[in-house]
Motif scaffolding. Structure first.
Motif, mmCIF file in Angstrom:
data_model
loop_
_atom_site.group_PDB
_atom_site.id
_atom_site.type_symbol
_atom_site.label_atom_id
_atom_site.label_comp_id
_atom_site.label_asym_id
_atom_site.label_seq_id
_atom_site.Cartn_x
_atom_site.Cartn_y
_atom_site.Cartn_z
ATOM 1 N N ARG A 264 1.046 4.100 -2.992
ATOM 2 C CA ARG A 264 0.723 5.500 -2.683
ATOM 3 C C ARG A 264 1.892 6.414 -3.040
ATOM 4 N NH1 ARG A 264 -2.460 3.769 1.986
ATOM 5 N NH2 ARG A 264 -0.538 3.693 3.211
ATOM 6 N N ASN B 295 -13.897 4.831 -4.770
ATOM 7 C CA ASN B 295 -12.646 4.071 -4.824
ATOM 8 C C ASN B 295 -11.741 4.331 -3.634
ATOM 9 O OD1 ASN B 295 -13.734 4.698 -7.587
ATOM 10 N ND2 ASN B 295 -12.264 3.121 -8.154
ATOM 11 N N THR B 296 -11.465 5.607 -3.339
ATOM 12 C CA THR B 296 -10.538 5.909 -2.242
ATOM 13 C C THR B 296 -11.147 5.531 -0.900
ATOM 14 O OG1 THR B 296 -11.352 8.203 -2.297
ATOM 15 C CG2 THR B 296 -9.314 7.733 -3.479
ATOM 16 N N ARG C 156 0.838 -1.215 0.000
ATOM 17 C CA ARG C 156 0.000 0.000 0.000
ATOM 18 C C ARG C 156 0.868 1.258 0.000
ATOM 19 N NH1 ARG C 156 -3.442 -3.031 3.737
ATOM 20 N NH2 ARG C 156 -2.445 -2.010 5.500
ATOM 21 N N ASP D 15 -5.353 -1.403 -11.352
ATOM 22 C CA ASP D 15 -6.489 -0.509 -11.576
ATOM 23 C C ASP D 15 -6.019 0.922 -11.377
ATOM 24 O OD1 ASP D 15 -8.461 -2.562 -12.011
ATOM 25 O OD2 ASP D 15 -8.308 -3.013 -9.883
ATOM 26 N N ALA E 221 -3.981 -1.235 -4.544
ATOM 27 C CA ALA E 221 -4.067 -0.248 -3.471
ATOM 28 C C ALA E 221 -4.380 -0.903 -2.130
ATOM 29 C CB ALA E 221 -5.132 0.792 -3.802
ATOM 30 N N GLU E 222 -5.057 -2.038 -2.164
ATOM 31 C CA GLU E 222 -5.385 -2.774 -0.938
ATOM 32 C C GLU E 222 -4.203 -3.589 -0.422
ATOM 33 O OE1 GLU E 222 -9.897 -3.357 -2.722
ATOM 34 O OE2 GLU E 222 -8.575 -5.091 -2.458
ATOM 35 N N GLU F 101 -13.295 3.086 -0.384
ATOM 36 C CA GLU F 101 -13.259 1.627 -0.280
ATOM 37 C C GLU F 101 -11.841 1.126 0.005
ATOM 38 O OE1 GLU F 101 -15.093 0.015 -3.761
ATOM 39 O OE2 GLU F 101 -17.045 0.907 -3.309
ATOM 40 N N ASN F 102 -10.827 1.806 -0.541
ATOM 41 C CA ASN F 102 -9.446 1.453 -0.184
ATOM 42 C C ASN F 102 -9.240 1.590 1.326
ATOM 43 O OD1 ASN F 102 -8.867 1.062 -2.883
ATOM 44 N ND2 ASN F 102 -7.793 3.003 -3.147
ATOM 45 N N ILE G 241 -4.625 7.871 -9.419
ATOM 46 C CA ILE G 241 -4.917 7.174 -8.165
ATOM 47 C C ILE G 241 -4.937 5.673 -8.450
ATOM 48 C CG2 ILE G 241 -6.587 6.788 -6.313
ATOM 49 C CD1 ILE G 241 -7.645 9.596 -6.758
ATOM 50 N N THR G 242 -4.098 4.922 -7.737
ATOM 51 C CA THR G 242 -4.138 3.462 -7.826
ATOM 52 C C THR G 242 -5.263 2.957 -6.942
ATOM 53 O OG1 THR G 242 -1.746 3.375 -8.153
ATOM 54 C CG2 THR G 242 -2.827 1.329 -7.503
ATOM 55 N N SER G 243 -6.087 2.057 -7.466
ATOM 56 C CA SER G 243 -7.206 1.526 -6.677
ATOM 57 C C SER G 243 -7.233 0.006 -6.825
ATOM 58 C CB SER G 243 -8.532 2.144 -7.137
ATOM 59 O OG SER G 243 -8.778 1.891 -8.506
#
Length: 437
Positions: free
Chosen positions: A23, A224-225, A19, A58, A46-47, A227-228, A40-42
């Motif tokens: 970021r 998205n952000t 993560r 993504d 990102a998780e 939910e991350n 933005i990586t999602s």
């Protein structure tokens, strides 16, 4: 099982390292190329839940200078140079909207937005999702990039072993939708995470509801952000449930037309976390919760219904294209798995191989693999830092040299052990790529 999950790269430390690296990569890319869009990586990257080449990256490209507002939200506080659209949700399926121009254009409108504007018979101006994706496809590919067929809001591409889902999106301010989510009675997430998710706002992506007459004008509301952040706040057991259920979908059910996706599984896990006390999610109960997750998945398949976690009125299974034959097959398969107890995980190739090779070979290899992955993540970010204005990388940078050298040493170690065990694969580049898959 929890020990195996840690060995396979799903433990808390490697998740956090992934993560942080993604970021930092976003920060470096946005600092190097400030302007009309923000990267933005999602999703799973990102998780922190997938390796470098394990699944698609993504990538969301947020067009700057544009804001979409819920009806009734005052636009006067926005800078005058901002182009404002209103969300017209009343004429669309839940979680979708048309974007009406609010009567003012910003000082500088990106061409990708200008080319997607259209009018109806009453001279009202809309932003067409279909036209925006078409404009996105006209952007020249980068060196070695291969473009693929559109998939929903995404224009997929690949470069070597890296596969990327590229989605353009717009910022969205929808306080009513978020307040309805925040005010639900729940066991999880805690109040501080709820407040943080609300402040992150939302986005709209260029895809309409399948089968809608006005699909080409519709946009999907997403978070998205937020939910991350929610996924990062799950405890270890909940993360393992999510990963194992994703493996069930990918390796056992094997959907061909994305009737069920990892996003389906994510929403099942989020609902389980919200509706049950956190203390019940512990290592000793892992198999119980996997069975609960399988039951929720079976119910979603049977009823063709699964509420979207952020907007429950939206059914994630609507228009999924699941036919009766496949529904019956998957129902029987999941029922069998639920009756098998812990043995059901032997159906999963990665888990089965890990059990066979445990403990010494698995521990040795995964130590090397995780170090290789961390080195590669650092390499990605260091390469961005070592680029000049013309995109040329300074390969003489000492840190870059050290990272490459250590990665090469690790691949040679793995290659040597493979040969001792009878392998005849001598392509070091291929071995290095396989360690990241």
């Amino acid at each position: 099982m929890c020990t195996l999950m840690n060995c396979l790269g799903y433990g808390p430390h490697i998740r956090q390292a992934r993560r942080d690296a993604h970021r930092e990569r976003d920060r470096l890319m946005n600092a190097q190329e400030p302007g009309t869009k923000t990267v933005i990586t999602s999703g799973s990257k990102a998780e922190g839940l997938t390796r470098m080449y394990e699944s698609d990256m993504d990538m969301m490209y947020v067009v700057e200078g544009i804001m979409c507002l819920e009806n009734g939200v005052d636009s006067d506080k926005l800078p005058r140079e901002t182009t404002v659209f209103t969300l017209n949700t009343g004429v669309c399926y839940h979680g979708h909207s048309r974007l009406n121009l609010l009567g003012r254009l910003g000082d500088i409108i990106p061409s990708i937005i200008r080319d997607a504007l259209c009018e109806d018979e009453n001279w009202r101006v809309f932003l067409s999702s279909a036209l925006l994706v078409d404009a996105q496809s006209d952007i020249a590919p980068t060196e070695n990039e291969i473009r693929h067929e559109r998939a929903g809001p995404s224009m997929p591409s690949s470069s070597g072993p890296i596969h990327t889902d590229n989605v353009f999106s717009l910022r969205c301010h929808c306080p009513v939708i978020l307040s309805r989510w925040a005010e639900r009675t729940r066991h999880w997430p805690p109040p501080d995470i709820v407040r943080k998710v609300v402040t992150m706002g939302s986005f709209v992506t260029p895809v309409g509801f399948k089968g809608s007459e006005y699909q080409h004008l519709e946009w999907r509301i997403c978070f998205n952000t937020g939910e991350n952040e929610l996924m990062s706040s799950l405890n270890n057991t909940q993360v393992y449930i999510y990963v194992l259920l994703k493996m069930v979908v990918k390796d056992v059910l094997k959907p061909v037309k994305k009737e069920i996706t990892s996003y389906t599984v994510k929403n099942i896990v989020l609902w389980l976390a919200e509706n049950n006390p956190q203390a019940q999610f512990n290592e000793s109960n892992l198999f119980y919760w996997i069975r609960e997750g399988l039951e929720k998945l079976r119910t979603a398949i049977l009823k063709i219904e699964l509420p979207y976690y952020m907007i429950p009125e939206r059914n994630l299974m609507a228009a999924c294209g699941l036919d009766d034959g496949k529904k019956c097959t998957w129902e029987n398969t999941i029922t069998d798995m639920m009756n098998e107890g812990s043995n059901t995980l032997l159906r999963l190739p990665r888990i089965r191989k890990a059990i066979i090779s445990h403990p010494e070979p698995l521990m040795w290899y995964n130590k090397k693999r995780i170090e290789t992955e961390l080195l590669h993540l650092n390499l990605w970010n260091r390469i961005i830092q070592c680029k000049n204005k013309n995109g040329v990388v300074n390969m003489s940078n000492p840190m870059l040299q050290a990272l490459f050298s250590r990665r090469c040493d690790l691949v040679i170690e793995v290659h040597t052990r493979m040969n001792r065990k009878g392998s005849r694969l001598n392509d070091l580049i291929k071995i290095g790529d396989m360690m990241l898959m």
